[in-house]
Design a protein around this motif. Sequence first.
Motif, PDB file in Angstrom:
ATOM      1  N   PHE A 193       4.846   5.495  -6.111  1.00 21.75           N
ATOM      2  CA  PHE A 193       4.762   5.423  -7.567  1.00 21.75           C
ATOM      3  C   PHE A 193       4.426   6.795  -8.131  1.00 21.75           C
ATOM      4  O   PHE A 193       3.496   7.447  -7.662  1.00 21.75           O
ATOM      5  CB  PHE A 193       3.674   4.421  -7.965  1.00 21.75           C
ATOM      6  N   PRO A 194       5.191   7.288  -9.105  1.00 20.72           N
ATOM      7  CA  PRO A 194       4.922   8.637  -9.637  1.00 20.72           C
ATOM      8  C   PRO A 194       3.566   8.691 -10.350  1.00 20.72           C
ATOM      9  O   PRO A 194       3.294   7.867 -11.230  1.00 20.72           O
ATOM     10  CB  PRO A 194       6.076   8.866 -10.623  1.00 20.72           C
TER      11      PRO A 194
ATOM     12  N   ILE B 224       0.837  -1.197   0.000  1.00 21.47           N
ATOM     13  CA  ILE B 224       0.000   0.000   0.000  1.00 21.47           C
ATOM     14  C   ILE B 224       0.874   1.250   0.000  1.00 21.47           C
ATOM     15  O   ILE B 224       0.615   2.216  -0.734  1.00 21.47           O
ATOM     16  CB  ILE B 224      -0.951  -0.008   1.217  1.00 21.47           C
ATOM     17  N   LEU B 225       1.939   1.230   0.804  1.00 23.30           N
ATOM     18  CA  LEU B 225       2.848   2.375   0.844  1.00 23.30           C
ATOM     19  C   LEU B 225       3.552   2.565  -0.497  1.00 23.30           C
ATOM     20  O   LEU B 225       3.776   3.697  -0.930  1.00 23.30           O
ATOM     21  CB  LEU B 225       3.876   2.190   1.957  1.00 23.30           C
TER      22      LEU B 225
ATOM     23  N   PHE C 273      -5.066   7.776  -5.050  1.00 25.27           N
ATOM     24  CA  PHE C 273      -3.728   8.227  -4.686  1.00 25.27           C
ATOM     25  C   PHE C 273      -3.653   8.715  -3.242  1.00 25.27           C
ATOM     26  O   PHE C 273      -2.584   8.667  -2.628  1.00 25.27           O
ATOM     27  CB  PHE C 273      -3.258   9.330  -5.640  1.00 25.27           C
ATOM     28  N   ASN C 274      -4.750   9.176  -2.686  1.00 25.07           N
ATOM     29  CA  ASN C 274      -4.749   9.604  -1.287  1.00 25.07           C
ATOM     30  C   ASN C 274      -4.923   8.438  -0.323  1.00 25.07           C
ATOM     31  O   ASN C 274      -4.608   8.549   0.861  1.00 25.07           O
ATOM     32  CB  ASN C 274      -5.860  10.629  -1.033  1.00 25.07           C
ATOM     33  N   LEU C 275      -5.430   7.321  -0.823  1.00 20.22           N
ATOM     34  CA  LEU C 275      -5.780   6.202   0.041  1.00 20.22           C
ATOM     35  C   LEU C 275      -4.561   5.640   0.771  1.00 20.22           C
ATOM     36  O   LEU C 275      -4.632   5.358   1.978  1.00 20.22           O
ATOM     37  CB  LEU C 275      -6.453   5.105  -0.788  1.00 20.22           C
TER      38      LEU C 275
ATOM     39  N   VAL D   3      -3.603   7.906   3.607  1.00 15.39           N
ATOM     40  CA  VAL D   3      -4.553   7.812   4.724  1.00 15.39           C
ATOM     41  C   VAL D   3      -4.302   6.543   5.532  1.00 15.39           C
ATOM     42  O   VAL D   3      -4.297   6.575   6.777  1.00 15.39           O
ATOM     43  CB  VAL D   3      -6.003   7.843   4.199  1.00 15.39           C
ATOM     44  N   VAL D   4      -4.085   5.426   4.843  1.00 16.30           N
ATOM     45  CA  VAL D   4      -3.884   4.156   5.541  1.00 16.30           C
ATOM     46  C   VAL D   4      -2.668   4.233   6.453  1.00 16.30           C
ATOM     47  O   VAL D   4      -2.714   3.840   7.632  1.00 16.30           O
ATOM     48  CB  VAL D   4      -3.736   3.005   4.520  1.00 16.30           C
ATOM     49  N   TRP D   5      -1.583   4.762   5.964  1.00 17.84           N
ATOM     50  CA  TRP D   5      -0.363   4.800   6.774  1.00 17.84           C
ATOM     51  C   TRP D   5      -0.432   5.855   7.863  1.00 17.84           C
ATOM     52  O   TRP D   5       0.155   5.694   8.932  1.00 17.84           O
ATOM     53  CB  TRP D   5       0.847   5.031   5.864  1.00 17.84           C
TER      54      TRP D   5
END
Length: 283
Positions: A125-126, A119-120, A157-159, A162-164
């Motif tokens: 990834f650009p 996930i991170l 892309f925000n997910l 948010v998870v971390w």
Amino acid sequence: MGISPSNSKRLVLNRFLDLLTYVILVISIFPVLWMVLTSLKTSWDAQALPPIWVFVPTFENYTALFANKGSSSEFTSLLWNSAFVSIVSTVLSVAFGALASYSLSRFRLKRGKDIAIWILSTRMFPPAATLVPVFMMMSWLDLIDTYAALIIPYTAFNLSFVVWMLKGFFDDIPIDLEEAATVDGCSRMAAFYKIILPLIAPGLAATAIICLMFSWNEFMFALVLSRNDVVTAPVIANQFITMYGVKWGELTAASTIMTTPVLIFAILVRNHMIKGLTMGSVK
């Protein structure tokens, strides 16, 4: 009694650090001040060399932004599109990210650590590398120039962010609170919504603010995936760079208007943001 050498050195160091802080503050604020001042100049004054510091302020650049009524590039519509896309994508990112980070924090998955790292990695990834595939998918789904075409990539892309962010907050909450709630008759989801989420409210606020800023300022996907109906405010910057030169007055006026709502919002919730950013780092 005189000042000891150690205290004298500490005093000098503190004064130096204070001076360095002020210098960094001035350097940081100067571009914003320059943007605001340029937005209040006439087109002639904005392009003068050397720069003009004493001038008669004018709002003609702001008037020009909102004067193009009935056009597909009407600035009011662009601001609405930016606000709608940013708010919806932020809500979705925080909602899905909270559930995912809670699962990674509480459940012992077989490859949970690998999933978290994967996930991170999606954040590393650009985004430019995914622009063409995302455009092709949205075109195939006939979503080009719709709100969904912007909300889906922004949320994706925000997910990972948010998870971390939220996983650290969930790790700090003792699992005993959920076990006690379960004993009292709460289901796991009820304990999650009624007990855990209120405890990490500052973390949720800080994460949501940062996601909102990311979405509000995003330019690349908005430029490629929109045409006329859902063009966002950052895209208007392209219209002020013409073959005849750059319209600095209108460009800085638009930038000032786009910066103001986020700045005001950040000031209003700054206490929650600071508390949220530091809460997850303290065990």
